[in-house]
Design a protein around this motif. Structure first.
Motif, PDB file in Angstrom:
ATOM      1  N   ARG A   1      -7.779  -3.347   6.971  1.00  0.00           N
ATOM      2  CA  ARG A   1      -8.612  -2.509   7.839  1.00  0.00           C
ATOM      3  C   ARG A   1      -7.858  -1.265   8.288  1.00  0.00           C
ATOM      4  O   ARG A   1      -8.397  -0.148   8.260  1.00  0.00           O
TER       5      ARG A   1
ATOM      6  N   LYS B   1      -8.638   6.246  -2.308  1.00  0.00           N
ATOM      7  CA  LYS B   1      -9.691   5.236  -2.372  1.00  0.00           C
ATOM      8  C   LYS B   1      -9.391   4.102  -1.389  1.00  0.00           C
ATOM      9  O   LYS B   1      -8.217   3.782  -1.142  1.00  0.00           O
ATOM     10  N   PRO B   2     -10.431   3.446  -0.841  1.00  0.00           N
ATOM     11  CA  PRO B   2     -10.194   2.267  -0.008  1.00  0.00           C
ATOM     12  C   PRO B   2      -9.522   1.163  -0.832  1.00  0.00           C
ATOM     13  O   PRO B   2      -9.869   0.962  -2.001  1.00  0.00           O
TER      14      PRO B   2
ATOM     15  N   PRO C   1      -9.081   2.195  -7.563  1.00  0.00           N
ATOM     16  CA  PRO C   1      -8.481   1.763  -6.287  1.00  0.00           C
ATOM     17  C   PRO C   1      -7.420   0.682  -6.472  1.00  0.00           C
ATOM     18  O   PRO C   1      -7.430  -0.055  -7.457  1.00  0.00           O
TER      19      PRO C   1
ATOM     20  N   ASN D   1      -7.232   1.223   5.293  1.00  0.00           N
ATOM     21  CA  ASN D   1      -8.448   1.940   4.894  1.00  0.00           C
ATOM     22  C   ASN D   1      -8.930   2.901   5.981  1.00  0.00           C
ATOM     23  O   ASN D   1      -9.471   3.972   5.678  1.00  0.00           O
TER      24      ASN D   1
ATOM     25  N   GLU E   1      -9.015  -2.495  -2.069  1.00  0.00           N
ATOM     26  CA  GLU E   1      -9.926  -3.624  -2.222  1.00  0.00           C
ATOM     27  C   GLU E   1      -9.161  -4.939  -2.064  1.00  0.00           C
ATOM     28  O   GLU E   1      -8.058  -5.087  -2.580  1.00  0.00           O
TER      29      GLU E   1
ATOM     30  N   GLY F   1      -7.025   4.972   3.160  1.00  0.00           N
ATOM     31  CA  GLY F   1      -6.826   4.184   1.958  1.00  0.00           C
ATOM     32  C   GLY F   1      -5.599   4.595   1.169  1.00  0.00           C
ATOM     33  O   GLY F   1      -4.685   5.246   1.688  1.00  0.00           O
TER      34      GLY F   1
ATOM     35  N   SER G   1       0.830  -1.208   0.000  1.00  0.00           N
ATOM     36  CA  SER G   1       0.000   0.000   0.000  1.00  0.00           C
ATOM     37  C   SER G   1       0.866   1.260   0.000  1.00  0.00           C
ATOM     38  O   SER G   1       0.591   2.225  -0.734  1.00  0.00           O
TER      39      SER G   1
END
Length: 447
Positions: free
Chosen positions: A250, A261-262, A221, A253, A264, A257, A105
């Motif tokens: 979790r 965006k969160p 995302p 996000n 996925e 995020g 991330s």
């Protein structure tokens, strides 16, 4: 915590003297009477759920000990994992799976893109020289500001990644089964391994903050796909892997995020089976996944990596330890938070040698993980003075059907005839049948 360099040298010197005093030298006796056998295991079976296979033979594992890559986990982290899975009984590789998701991330945020090739350029750099941070929230804030960061999370505590995209240092735990066939946490010991000087010195590209760019440009995302052992021989290790990944999603996000965006998560099973894993990879490609978290077993990652590379995706495993994966042709798209078995081989040999065995049998699952670790342990034992003739190597083919029982009766007889006083079992859930075969053959286990 980790020992100082001088303390480690002193301990090593004392340990080598102790080995010599225990008879592990060229003068070790060739023919000794058979005695009780000490059992040893590795990360694939040194797990609480392994004991469930012995419900009808309670106490068989009592005294079995072995190693696993494991960082001391805080009570808070364990509590948060159990908020994801209330029944979680093991934590092996939970920290590594958490960090694989967070590092992916952070790399995407720094790249300002979900394009796997761009993310890959930043992954090693996320773990090296920069502003140090140790939570997803703090690190993401720095990344959004375009800052160079040095992530230190749950499993990654000292050195960052090497050029090969794996930890330069690791923490190992020595684990012990008790009389209830569960791991005795009170006996767990931790020791550091590896060399921080092998951390990459290559600088990542400059950060590309996503501010002012729309989703069409960034590709948001970010989509992560699981390739974890929900079924098959390694399924016993799936709960902590799944919990660590879910907790990281979790946390990421909750911190806003990635690229606005969160993130996925698309679930997926590797089945501890190449064919099943390839099906899951193909499904992830169709779903537009950018980073695949997995596979569970090293051999499964070897099998699917060509498909992943062909699709231009990233494969990021939290638990592959096959040393050969450091040299595999991955086009810069394979990473792992688990350390190479070159490090675990040394740790396992240390544990075995402490007991001064004379005849050592090493039984391994016939795949890149099992045979690779078997070879590493043998090399370390021989370096310490154990004669090659006093080491017996055996392998077994895991059953094609996970529900089928492994027949190790012939191997058990060979171990008994060898008069082994130490047996290391390297495998996954199916390796319980190796131990059961030893018992059935009349091999006396030392508890």
């Amino acid at each position: 915590m980790y020992r100082s360099r001088s303390a480690a040298i002193a301990a090593c010197t004392a340990f080598m003297l102790a080995i010599a005093g225990c008879g592990i030298t060229d003068d070790a006796p060739e023919d000794i009477p058979a005695g009780p056998v000490r059992l040893y295991g590795s990360d694939g079976n040194m797990i609480n759920s392994f004991g469930e296979a012995f419900k009808d033979q309670a106490g068989v594992l009592a005294g079995m000990k072995g190693t696993t890559p494991l960082t001391p986990l805080s009570d808070d982290f364990k509590k948060r994992l159990r908020s994801v899975d209330a029944d979680l009984g093991d934590f092996i590789y939970s920290g590594e799976s958490y960090d694989a998701v967070v590092i992916s991330s952070l790399a995407a945020e720094l790249a300002g893109s979900t394009a796997p090739g761009e993310i890959a350029k930043y992954i090693n750099g996320v773990t090296t020289e920069g502003e140090r941070c140790d939570t997803a929230k703090d690190c993401l804030a720095l990344a959004r500001a375009g800052k160079d960061i040095e992530y230190r999370g749950v499993s990654l505590k000292r050195g960052g990644f090497t050029d090969a995209g794996e930890p330069s240092t690791a923490s190992y735990a020595t684990l012990h089964f008790d009389s209830t066939d569960k791991l005795d946490d009170g006996k767990t010991e931790f020791v550091g391994a590896g060399d921080e000087s092998t951390t990459t010195t290559k600088r990542p590209p400059a950060a590309r903050p996503a501010d002012g760019r729309d989703d069409a440009e960034t590709g948001a995302p970010l989509k992560l796909g699981g390739l974890l052992p929900q079924t098959g021989d390694l399924a016993l290790a799936n709960p902590p892997l799944a919990a660590g990944s879910a907790l990281a999603i979790r946390d990421v996000n909750a911190a806003g995020g990635v690229l606005g965006k969160p993130v996925e998560w698309i679930d997926g099973d590797d089945g501890t089976n190449p064919d099943k894993a390839k099906e899951t990879v193909a499904s992830h490609v169709r779903a537009g996944v950018h980073v695949i978290i997995g596979a569970g077993a090293s051999g499964i990652s070897r099998a699917v990596l060509p498909d992943v590379v062909k699709a231009g995706l990233i494969l990021f495993s939290p638990c592959n330890t096959d040393a050969g994966l450091s040299e595999i042709d991955d086009q810069g798209l394979y990473f792992r938070t688990a350390p190479s078995d070159l490090l675990q081989g040394k740790a396992l040999a240390d544990v075995i040698l402490r007991d001064g065995p004379q005849h050592i049998a090493i039984v391994a699952r016939k795949d890149s993980y099992g045979e690779g670790l078997q070879g590493n342990v043998r090399a370390e034992l021989e370096k310490a003075g154990v004669k090659a003739d006093n080491i017996k190597l055996l392998t077994y083919d895991p059953p094609d059907d996970a529900a089928a029982a492994l027949d190790f009766s012939d191997g058990a007889k060979q171990i008994k005839d060898f008069k082994a006083d130490a047996v290391l079992v390297i495998g996954f859930g199916e390796s319980a049948n190796v131990i059961k075969a030893l018992v059935a053959a009349g091999v006396e286990l030392r508890h």
